[in-house]
Motif scaffolding. Structure first.
Motif, short mmCIF file in Angstrom:
data_model
loop_
_atom_site.label_atom_id
_atom_site.label_comp_id
_atom_site.label_asym_id
_atom_site.label_seq_id
_atom_site.Cartn_x
_atom_site.Cartn_y
_atom_site.Cartn_z
N GLY A 188 -5.85 -5.23 2.31
CA GLY A 188 -6.43 -3.84 2.33
C GLY A 188 -5.51 -2.98 1.70
N PRO A 189 -4.03 -2.95 1.98
CA PRO A 189 -3.13 -2.02 1.63
C PRO A 189 -2.89 -2.28 0.04
CG PRO A 189 -2.41 -2.95 3.70
CD PRO A 189 -3.75 -3.39 3.39
N PHE A 240 9.62 6.39 1.85
CA PHE A 240 8.40 6.03 2.03
C PHE A 240 7.95 4.73 2.93
CE2 PHE A 240 9.51 8.10 -1.94
CZ PHE A 240 8.49 8.90 -2.16
N PHE A 241 7.32 4.77 3.81
CA PHE A 241 6.91 3.77 4.86
C PHE A 241 5.77 3.31 5.09
CE2 PHE A 241 5.45 3.15 9.21
CZ PHE A 241 6.13 2.08 9.59
N GLY A 242 5.26 2.04 5.09
CA GLY A 242 4.02 1.41 5.29
C GLY A 242 3.99 0.12 5.32
N PRO A 243 2.66 -0.45 5.13
CA PRO A 243 2.33 -1.88 5.11
C PRO A 243 2.88 -2.48 3.89
CG PRO A 243 0.28 -0.67 5.13
CD PRO A 243 1.36 0.36 5.33
N GLY A 263 0.72 -1.13 0.10
CA GLY A 263 -0.16 0.17 -0.06
C GLY A 263 0.77 1.41 -0.11
N ILE A 264 2.08 1.25 0.05
CA ILE A 264 2.95 2.44 0.14
C ILE A 264 3.00 3.26 -0.87
CG2 ILE A 264 5.24 3.21 0.61
CD1 ILE A 264 5.74 0.66 2.04
N PRO A 265 2.80 4.23 -1.04
CA PRO A 265 2.66 4.93 -2.41
C PRO A 265 4.31 5.42 -2.78
CG PRO A 265 1.22 6.28 -1.09
CD PRO A 265 2.00 5.14 -0.08
N SER A 271 -5.66 -0.91 -2.09
CA SER A 271 -5.62 0.66 -1.86
C SER A 271 -4.82 0.98 -3.17
CB SER A 271 -4.94 1.19 -0.36
OG SER A 271 -4.40 2.23 -0.93
#
Lengths: 440, 440
Positions: free
Chosen positions: A307-308, A299-302, A132-134, A311
């Motif tokens: 879901g991610p 850039f940080f995230g799941p 999900g990280i842009p 997205s």
């Protein structure tokens, strides 16, 4: 203006995608303009919690990619085939493609993007790297004014989860892998993750975007985390580092007139505790980008999950729908001209430097006979090959041998390996090379 | 296809922008298609290290925004006027606008975007928030499939620099501010930064994008860092927190049928050490976004500076040029239809909840008379107003008084303030409220 979407696959990511499209409230108004026309599944008998009429579902995936009513194909079946063939057929039929399939894109990017350019369609892949990280669109659009010098990523969630637990619990790789498999964080066949192959697919994709040239996936050097020992994690900790599986795509320094080359590599790495990547834990991913003039951004995230990933898939669909809306609204009469930031039109291939030419620091753990002069011998071997040392620590082990942990300064890998060969050749001094891990 | 750029201002960001445009090697090929047609400056006599003919420079900024040859105006003069008037005139004249001006955008977004929609042009502002960090476009394009629930940002570099030094050195605000001013990290008049006004401008902009409605800048509650004491930073540290100036835009929980409201606030905050924002130090910025279904993502990088900010400005110019190239390439005949993800066309205004309705945890430091029952009195006062406590610690001070540090559970601000009023009213027990700081 409604845009019709054909969804190939209704697994984890496919279901997540359908759920967003069927629940537009609170999202961008354009979500309302997307309609799931067809969903391709393996079996029609499986019960589904997706609120769509039975006529939407089909097992004939080829009929979806050739359906003249469909504008955008979402490929979330994964794997190489039939994903590749279906995407190519969709492109041939003038459909835009959104995919989360890093393996197919890394291997067939040449074929896919050449076909897409010819057909005047987009192939978007935000979900292929970092879940999900842009990161794909920001690289294409928000950092497009930069000369990118290096991308350093934690882009495999499974290995980051295992390494985080190894650090927190002091456990061994094998035990924690088994537990991760039981919990669903690692696949039954963990090869693609733990051997760095998945990260290599992803860094090849990021490099192609960042450096504007295609990258031969086969030239990405990859080492996994199977050999990372609890002892090395503890040593790293005492030296102020954590061990992470990093994927690196770096512009090599080149002389004027020389062909520019890239370093492309995936391997466990000692990351200094104060580096922003050091605190990226569990299944999270992060991509650290260094460019001129932007400096350092992250850039940080799941990095995975229904879901991610959905997205990112739906974002790509919306970006295409937005461009189609512009087209329709402004009464275009000519052939479609693709947005040069979103389309991948580069034709040349990036040169990849052999791993022996890459420059990095190394951490080495040696088991030596505990005798006078062994530290001097180690220092001399490295010195003979121009390898300068940052630190060297010797400790005594219960079995009477000595453990020597060395951190080098930056050195060309070829020279480092020569020094290591000389060390190993001397059986009376060095019993074992317990670990060789690169240092960021 | 060349696109002509008119640059208003040649200060820090303007010079950085010109340097990128004049040095396209290694960047996206589209950079070569951008030509600086005119640069508006205050004085023609100042020596410049920009390699452009003297005819490019003018002091007549209005002539630039009305020049029929120019496609895109870059506004980097800053401040409210004449920036607002020049941008509006550029829009009226059918030019796209790229701006780094958070103050003007936060205050005049209504006017600017209404005019832009009417004229069929883009107003892009990646550089207005987070300097070089891609965050505006990712919010518009890469996270557009999400329902955003909360944005929490460290979006003022000056205050983050001061707070980082206060923590590392144990120093007081006043001394470090003076030093930051001497080093150029803080302005001679630091009000906009240290009182949270700059962060309030920026969070108003982010909220408008994330929640699809305009936000009245005057309704953003802002508190600065002047009152943060070294003692509180030390207390926070012992409790496992760091103090950061956070800007928050959060969807309030609402009952069905209720109008949805936003919490909009800027204030110093105790951030748990293991939160990704806790390790964002020095002049770096980071924006932490929580959405459904993406989960938690963070964008990190340099929040200011010539190079980073210019990186964002030129990215916006390139995004517009890419869309113009599509237009020209595909032979459009109708009126321009704007990309619905890039244009800001929302008309409604977001409702902002009064600060008394917001819900958060609080840290309070009280100076009390050291007498039996004082802890009980504090606990009772909070209890009387339904404020439940997470921790309470009393220490004795050299002057014979007692210092009591309290951390509450989540509580509505109105109730918390009532409890504080009751505490303060009792002069024989509580001498002073030394600090009240919210907790993430």
């Amino acid at each position: 203006m409604t845009f019709k979407v054909g969804l190939l696959g209704l697994g984890t990511v496919g279901s997540g995608t359908a759920k967003i499209l069927l629940d537009p409230a609170g999202r961008h108004p354009l979500v309302k303009e997307l309609e799931i026309a067809k969903i391709g599944v393996r079996s029609l008998d499986k019960p589904r919690d997706i609120d769509l009429p039975a006529t939407c579902f089909t097992t004939d995936l080829e009929a979806i990619v050739t359906d003249p009513d469909i504008d955008i194909i979402v490929e979330v079946i994964g794997g190489l085939e039939p994903a590749r063939t279906l995407m190519l057929k969709a492109i041939e039929n003038g459909k835009h493609v959104v995919t989360a399939n890093k393996a197919a894109v890394a291997l067939y990017s040449d074929e896919l993007f050449t076909a897409a350019e010819k057909a005047g369609v987009y192939v978007l892949l935000e979900a292929a790297v970092g879940g999900g990280i842009p990161v794909i669109e920001p690289l294409k659009q928000s950092l497009c004014s930069n000369k990118i010098n290096r991308i350093t990523g934690i882009i495999n969630g499974t290995t980051n989860y295992i390494l985080t637990r190894m650090k927190n619990e002091g456990g061994d790789f094998g035990d924690i892998l088994a537990d991760a498999q039981a919990l669903g964080y690692a696949e039954a066949d963990p090869t693609a993750d733990v051997d760095g192959l998945d990260a290599a697919d992803k860094i090849a994709i990021l490099a192609a975007l960042a450096y504007g040239g295609r990258v031969d996936r086969a030239q990405v050097h990859s080492e996994g985390i199977r050999t990372v020992a609890a002892a090395d994690i503890a040593y790293a900790d005492s030296l102020g580092f954590v061990i992470k599986l990093l994927a690196v795509a770096q512009r090599c320094e080149s002389q004027p007139g020389e062909t520019e080359k890239l370093e492309m590599r995936v391997h466990p790495t000692l990351v200094p505790n104060d580096h922003p990547l050091a605190s990226v834990n569990d299944v999270n991913n992060a991509i650290f980008v260094e460019g001129n003039p932007v400096g350092k951004v992250m850039f940080f995230g799941p990095g995975a999950g229904s879901g991610p990933t959905a997205s990112a898939v739906v974002a790509d669909v919306l970006n295409i729908a937005a461009l189609l809306q512009v087209e329709k609204g402004s009464n275009q009469t000519g052939t479609r001209s693709l947005d040069p930031l979103l389309a991948c039109s580069h034709q040349h291939e990036c040169q990849v430097a052999p791993i022996s030419e890459t420059v990095t620091r190394f951490y080495v753990r040696l088991i030596a006979n505990d005798q006078p002069g062994v530290i001097g011998f180690v220092g001399t071997c490295f010195g003979n090959h121009g390898v300068s040392l940052e630190s060297i620590v010797q400790t005594h082990r219960k079995d009477g041998s000595a453990e020597i942990a060395v951190v080098t300064h930056d050195v060309q890998e070829g020279k480092f390996r020569q020094a290591m060969d000389e060390l190993i050749a001397s059986k009376e001094q060095i019993n074992d090379v317990a670990a060789v891990i690169r240092v960021l």
